[in-house]
Design an enzyme around this catalytic site. Sequence first.
Site, mmCIF file in Angstrom:
data_model
loop_
_atom_site.group_PDB
_atom_site.id
_atom_site.type_symbol
_atom_site.label_atom_id
_atom_site.label_comp_id
_atom_site.label_asym_id
_atom_site.label_seq_id
_atom_site.Cartn_x
_atom_site.Cartn_y
_atom_site.Cartn_z
ATOM 1 N N SER A 246 45.348 19.949 -55.547
ATOM 2 C CA SER A 246 45.557 21.426 -55.657
ATOM 3 C C SER A 246 44.265 22.225 -56.248
ATOM 4 C CB SER A 246 46.673 21.811 -56.486
ATOM 5 O OG SER A 246 46.292 21.714 -57.676
ATOM 6 N N LYS A 247 44.553 23.575 -56.218
ATOM 7 C CA LYS A 247 43.101 24.239 -56.513
ATOM 8 C C LYS A 247 43.014 23.867 -58.121
ATOM 9 C CE LYS A 247 41.123 28.527 -55.557
ATOM 10 N NZ LYS A 247 41.171 29.599 -54.894
ATOM 11 N N ARG A 248 43.740 23.587 -58.578
ATOM 12 C CA ARG A 248 43.496 23.017 -60.090
ATOM 13 C C ARG A 248 42.535 21.896 -60.173
ATOM 14 N NH1 ARG A 248 46.990 19.567 -62.699
ATOM 15 N NH2 ARG A 248 48.450 19.725 -60.981
ATOM 16 N N HIS A 249 42.651 21.129 -59.078
ATOM 17 C CA HIS A 249 41.733 19.807 -59.074
ATOM 18 C C HIS A 249 40.456 20.054 -58.491
ATOM 19 C CE1 HIS A 249 46.208 18.236 -58.899
ATOM 20 N NE2 HIS A 249 45.647 17.489 -59.865
ATOM 21 N N GLY A 250 40.280 21.134 -58.065
ATOM 22 C CA GLY A 250 39.273 21.251 -57.231
ATOM 23 C C GLY A 250 39.266 21.496 -55.628
#
Length: 470
Positions: A246-250
């Site tokens: 997800s966005k949180r992981h890049g």
Amino acid sequence: MASGSEGQVVTRFAPSPTGFLHIGGARTALFNWLYARHHGGKALLRIEDTDRKRSTQEAIDAILDGLAWLGLDYDEPPVFQSERAARHAAVAEELLASGHAYKCYATPEELEEMRAEQRAKKLPLRYDGRWRDRDPSEAPQGAHYVIRLKTPNEGEMVIDDRVQGRVTVKNAEIDDYVLLRADGTPTYMLAVVVDDHDMGVTHIVRGDDHLNNAFRQLPIYHAMGWPIPVYAHIPLIHGNDGAKLSKRHGAMGVDAYRDELGILPEALFNYLLRLGWGFGDQEEFTREEAIAAFTLEGVGKSPSRFDMKKLLSMNGTYIRKADDGELAGLVAARIGPQADVAVLTTAMPVLKTRARDLHELADGAGFLFSSRPLSMSEKAQELLTPEARVLLGGISERLAAEAHWTTEALEANLKTYAEDLGLGLGKLAQPLRAALTGQTTSPGIFDVLALLGKEESLARIDAQAAETGK
Ligand code: GLU
């Protein structure tokens, strides 16, 4: 339309332009490209823009731009799926004529009722084939119809997937899905197969979220008597905690890796290559080495984990390998109009020793182009105590007399000076760094002096120094 010559490998990357070119898509593109190049075949690109509402020109541009930036080139201009609707419809008609498809007159309400019953009985939601064997003459006059594929009910299908191994699905699990909608537009499932066939695609390398689709697509190949491509469904990329990316992981667009993170294309290319593909212990590959070494057998079966730290560390490695002039150009663009590429090129061997991305590189180089009076960071300001300012006065006098303005000579000079004063070198270096750069971190202080030159260095020191009274 293109088709591969006898025995030639043809791959395709087929993104839907409904969002940015994300990291998973970029890796799929890379693997397809490498496979084609490895076999001296053709790499093709197809923009799957049939969802007109969600497809945007902006997304198409971002995809083309991202692929070009990664150095993935294509052997023919991109195929736009939306432009081929007439051909897709013609194949649906052909399937109808050959008895491999049929007209279904079920109304949306009837289908909803059918699904409601299936739901109530906890059955899988599938079209029940109610028009499969009915005569179209039974349909009400002028009623709308869709064209559905007549998929076999008996037996099973087997795919020897080059990554997943042998996968078998019972034909009964595949329902008679829609090929052509009531308004005459083709469905995605039909369009993909027709395009892959017409483009001469021999190898389909894509995310394993499409493995189920392969079993829906196969009956079209069978019905049309078309050769079946080789399939390789590659595992998806997860975050480094194992959860879906997800966005949180890049999970950002490739453009964000370039612009916001300051990643070099060679670094992302290499990182994506190594993400889920292995070749002994080798970590770094040139493009040529990657092409020579790439095989589908090297692709692992389990999801890869995206690791931002590893990407940044690889980026640092590539920054150190990169040409100084080229890096200077990239860094200058980040610093702004005051940056001087020639100055940056000279400074680059010193600047690039520690940076992990172009941001850090630009931050570290900014002092070269600051105008006086320098703006001071809060921490730098704190270092400039009255005592420190007195020390700077002494340093200024000392350096004014230095005839050899080189890193080595300056180091020798200031080390002796620190000894003379009975102080650690750090006591001198800290305020000196603040005065010269306005920061508390910078490249080595003697390099900073050497890069700024005598005149500018002394002017910056004097601007912060107190009279020594000597
Ligand atoms: N357009 C699909 C996607 O972006 C890929 C279809 C395929 O590779 O067959 O997920």
